[in-house]
Design a protein around this motif. Structure first.
Motif, mmCIF file in Angstrom:
data_model
loop_
_atom_site.group_PDB
_atom_site.id
_atom_site.type_symbol
_atom_site.label_atom_id
_atom_site.label_comp_id
_atom_site.label_asym_id
_atom_site.label_seq_id
_atom_site.Cartn_x
_atom_site.Cartn_y
_atom_site.Cartn_z
ATOM 1 N N GLU A 11 0.851 -1.194 0.128
ATOM 2 C CA GLU A 11 0.163 0.054 -0.067
ATOM 3 C C GLU A 11 1.121 1.121 0.009
ATOM 4 O O GLU A 11 0.408 2.166 -0.554
ATOM 5 N N ILE A 12 1.698 1.181 0.731
ATOM 6 C CA ILE A 12 2.874 2.423 0.662
ATOM 7 C C ILE A 12 3.448 2.597 -0.653
ATOM 8 O O ILE A 12 3.476 3.692 -1.136
ATOM 9 N N ASP A 13 3.717 1.434 -1.239
ATOM 10 C CA ASP A 13 4.260 1.519 -2.540
ATOM 11 C C ASP A 13 3.208 2.183 -3.619
ATOM 12 O O ASP A 13 3.642 3.069 -4.457
ATOM 13 N N ALA A 14 2.175 1.611 -3.222
ATOM 14 C CA ALA A 14 1.026 2.028 -4.536
ATOM 15 C C ALA A 14 0.785 3.411 -4.308
ATOM 16 O O ALA A 14 0.148 4.181 -5.193
ATOM 17 N N LEU A 15 0.841 4.209 -2.998
ATOM 18 C CA LEU A 15 0.730 5.542 -2.689
ATOM 19 C C LEU A 15 1.877 6.356 -3.193
ATOM 20 O O LEU A 15 2.115 7.805 -3.241
ATOM 21 N N GLY A 16 3.129 5.799 -3.711
ATOM 22 C CA GLY A 16 4.369 6.549 -4.162
ATOM 23 C C GLY A 16 5.249 6.596 -2.939
ATOM 24 O O GLY A 16 6.188 7.395 -3.187
ATOM 25 N N GLY A 17 5.497 5.900 -2.007
ATOM 26 C CA GLY A 17 6.256 5.603 -0.882
ATOM 27 C C GLY A 17 7.472 4.931 -1.459
ATOM 28 O O GLY A 17 7.508 4.213 -2.497
ATOM 29 N N TYR A 18 8.420 4.956 -0.579
ATOM 30 C CA TYR A 18 9.824 4.459 -1.020
ATOM 31 C C TYR A 18 9.936 2.946 -0.248
ATOM 32 O O TYR A 18 10.943 2.008 -0.627
ATOM 33 N N SER A 19 9.156 2.662 0.711
ATOM 34 C CA SER A 19 9.483 1.254 1.494
ATOM 35 C C SER A 19 9.773 0.110 0.528
ATOM 36 O O SER A 19 10.395 -0.727 0.739
ATOM 37 N N GLY A 20 8.592 0.030 -0.339
ATOM 38 C CA GLY A 20 8.610 -1.141 -1.347
ATOM 39 C C GLY A 20 9.617 -1.072 -2.201
ATOM 40 O O GLY A 20 10.535 -2.396 -2.315
ATOM 41 N N ILE A 21 10.408 -0.146 -2.585
ATOM 42 C CA ILE A 21 11.424 0.071 -3.777
ATOM 43 C C ILE A 21 12.755 -0.255 -2.822
ATOM 44 O O ILE A 21 13.528 -1.130 -3.367
ATOM 45 N N VAL A 22 12.875 0.458 -1.566
ATOM 46 C CA VAL A 22 14.056 0.231 -0.887
ATOM 47 C C VAL A 22 14.122 -1.316 -0.520
ATOM 48 O O VAL A 22 15.234 -1.829 -0.433
ATOM 49 N N SER A 23 12.988 -1.877 -0.068
ATOM 50 C CA SER A 23 13.150 -3.358 0.346
ATOM 51 C C SER A 23 13.381 -4.401 -0.719
ATOM 52 O O SER A 23 14.143 -5.291 -0.582
ATOM 53 N N ASP A 24 12.968 -3.921 -2.007
ATOM 54 C CA ASP A 24 13.270 -4.709 -3.195
ATOM 55 C C ASP A 24 14.761 -4.677 -3.441
ATOM 56 O O ASP A 24 15.376 -5.728 -3.899
#
Length: 623
Positions: free
Chosen positions: A61-74
């Motif tokens: 959800e954070i990623d879908a909103l344009g946050g960075y947590s998903g990208i950093v995790s990947d």
């Protein structure tokens, strides 16, 4: 040294602070991120992992909103797993094992590339508040920095106290000092404060472990990723995790230290996380269990440091060491550092609005453990929403408030504001009554358009989401319109022990059978041809499969959610006097007056407010 006045100041650079600063800055607001140590931005204070049950949905959800947590995790993952795959898609939860050092580095570099964002290293010792409105912060050097909004994301640092056995000392986490002053300022203006506890296990030298005595825990054969963007790629190779167990011998050694345990001798008075108990709490509460799982998790690609998940403890360091050496595979273990417990200040979240702005001080927002939550993901999502709403307030735009049927983030914030918490709050799928709607696979459908509307998610993100949505809808329609004969279907149905067809039927009906899975879909020539002709990727095919197999459940939940939305539309006047309603219970009057819900729906979820109280309130309001 600073701008004359910032739009937003974010205090603290953990997971909440990083997302808050990124959101505010990316929405075009001048933002200052203040932290006690720039070297520890986005530090993984506890386990080196992101996601997990319900938490993985939050990262999506954070990623879908344009946050960075998903990208950093990947970009910093060492292993990927989709948990709960044996259950329905509402329960599927992505999780990555992370490289701790690279995770923090990636976050810092990403923030440094973010326009409108300044940094400053120093302790914040106070707040500038005038006429119940925030005006800025005061640092330990006495520097006053002005701002229109301030987001506090102090984590475990506010008056932090670390416990190891009968030893205790001030600290925000191992090797870092505590923060003082902010709690006093907030209490002076009328905030209620409390204390909470959390803990962490020892870190050990992986070279001293015998992995041959442990069970291997590999990642998924075909790993996925968190981010919906094309900015990241799934892992091509992964690190192994391992599992071992405690034993009665280990438990007996641990009991030797109970008389020096701060948990049992009264030194720790605050409440710890119910669902992540310390090892001493486990063997005390579950005395009938002969063993407990320990997950042996590497801290990164190029380090020998290992995290012992499941062995969180505040027992004396000599007891920790002696007990761990009795665990299979740990006979020669060497410590990097012992485990410890930490107590810290928090502020009951019923003192907040759904925007995470405080009710007492305009322009002041709280996010993360300061609100009584536990977990990187819970903190990051609150930070993002606080950063978004602080920026929208500065821009004099409508706030972003996510409903319970729109996001796990909406459930999290609504639970905190309407119910409060007296123990560290952790998200679970069971907390969401509409979890079939709130799946990890469709977070972009739910949230990217909302984020694009306020100017956070990019147009590229929106177009990518629309392509996925349109192509999966087309594939569902293809299944509804295309027939399959018994000759085509029966060999596959019989192999799956599903009853044979006697006449042709639509693919949609055949594929709705519970035994039929994604790989079975792709065995049909018509489906293979359709996928090839339209160049569909796995994400689109999986989305179509979920829509086919769970359409009945999804529709039922959507109808239930619409009933809830009708109550959300009934607003309660801001200064409504509940005490003038004579037929309402005294508890309901007190709770409603204290929490001040915005809608009837929110009022109905407050603990102590009965359906009868809501009926009386509706009648009184002329509804």
């Amino acid at each position: 040294m600073f701008l004359e006045k910032y739009d937003t100041i974010v205090v603290g650079a953990g997971h909440a602070g990083c997302e808050a600063a990124a959101a505010s800055a990316n929405l075009g607001c001048s933002t200052l991120l203040v932290t006690m140590s720039l070297q520890n931005i986005a530090q993984m204070s506890c386990n080196p992992a992101m996601g997990g049950i319900a938490k993985g949905q939050i990262v999506r959800e954070i990623d879908a909103l344009g946050g960075y947590s998903g990208i950093v995790s990947d970009n910093t993952a060492v292993q990927f797993k989709m948990l709960n795959k044996s259950k329905g898609p509402a329960m599927w939860s992505p999780r990555v094992q992370s490289d701790r050092m690279r995770f923090a580095e990636e976050w810092r570099l990403r923030l440094e590339r973010t326009p409108n964002l300044d940094f400053y290293q120093e302790m914040v010792k106070g707040l500038l508040i005038k006429n119940n409105k925030i005006e800025g912060i005061v640092t330990s050097l006495g520097i006053e920095i002005k701002a229109k909004t301030v987001v506090l994301t102090n984590g475990t640092f506010l008056n932090g106290l670390i416990h190891i056995g009968d030893k205790q000392f001030g600290g925000g986490r191992a090797g870092e000092s505590a923060a003082f002053g902010i709690t006093d300022d907030l209490v002076k203006v009328g905030f209620e404060a409390g204390r909470m506890k959390t803990g962490t296990p020892p870190r050990v030298d992986g070279r001293s472990l015998d992995y041959s005595k442990m069970r291997e825990e590999p990642g998924d054969e075909v790993p996925n990723k968190f981010s919906y963007s094309d900015e990241t790629k799934p892992l091509t190779h992964q690190m192994l995790c391992h599992m071992t167990y405690t034993s009665n011998e280990v438990h007996n050694i641990l009991r030797e230290g109970f008389d020096r345990s701060p948990m049992f001798n009264g030194r720790i008075k605050s409440i710890g996380p119910r669902y992540c108990p310390s090892i001493e709490d486990k063997i005390n509460r579950f005395a009938d269990k002969e063993r407990h799982q320990l997950f042996v998790e590497p801290e990164g690609w190029n380090t020998v440091e290992v995290y012992v998940n499941g062995f969180s403890t505040s027992l004396p360091e000599d007891i920790q060491f002696k007990a761990l050496r009795s665990v299979e595979g740990f006979e020669k273990v060497k410590f990097f550092r012992p485990g410890y417990a930490i107590e810290y200040d928090y502020f009951p979240p019923t003192q907040l609005k759904h925007t995470l702005e405080t009710k007492l001080v305009e322009g002041l927002y709280f996010a993360g453990q300061i609100n009584g939550t536990t977990g990187y993901e819970e903190a990051a999502s609150q930070g993002m929403m606080a950063g978004i709403n602080a920026a929208l307030k500065v821009k004099e735009q409508e706030p972003m408030i996510l409903r319970r049927d729109e996001a796990y983030i909406g459930v999290l914030i609504d639970d905190l504001i309407t119910k409060g918490t007296e123990e560290p709050y952790r998200m679970f799928t069971s907390r969401a009554e509409y979890r079939t709607l709130l799946r990890q696979d469709n977070a972009d459908f739910r949230l990217t358009p909302k984020s694009y509307e306020i100017g956070l998610a990019s147009e590229k993100r929106l177009r990518r989401m629309e392509h996925k949505f349109n192509e999966s809808e087309k594939m569902v329609n293809f299944f509804k319109e295309t027939s399959v004969t018994p000759e085509e279907a029966n060999p596959i149905l019989e192999a799956k022990e599903s009853s044979a067809m006697v006449q042709s039927d639509k693919m949609f009906k055949v594929f709705s059978r519970p035994q039929i899975e994604l790989n079975d879909f792709l065995k049909f020539d018509k489906v293979k041809d359709y996928v090839a002709e339209n160049d569909l990727d796995k994400e689109i095919i999986e989305q179509a499969e979920i829509q086919v197999k769970y359409s009945g459940y999804i529709e039922k939940e959507r109808n239930n959610a619409e009933k809830l939305i009708r109550l959300e539309d009934i607003k309660i006047p801001e200064n409504f006097d509940y005490h003038k309603i004579k037929s309402m219970s005294i508890e309901a009057k007190q709770k409603l007056s204290n929490i001040r819900p915005v809608t009837i729906s929110q009022a109905s979820r407050i603990s102590g407010v009965s359906p009868a109280d809501i009926s009386v309130l509706l009648i009184y309001m002329g509804r």
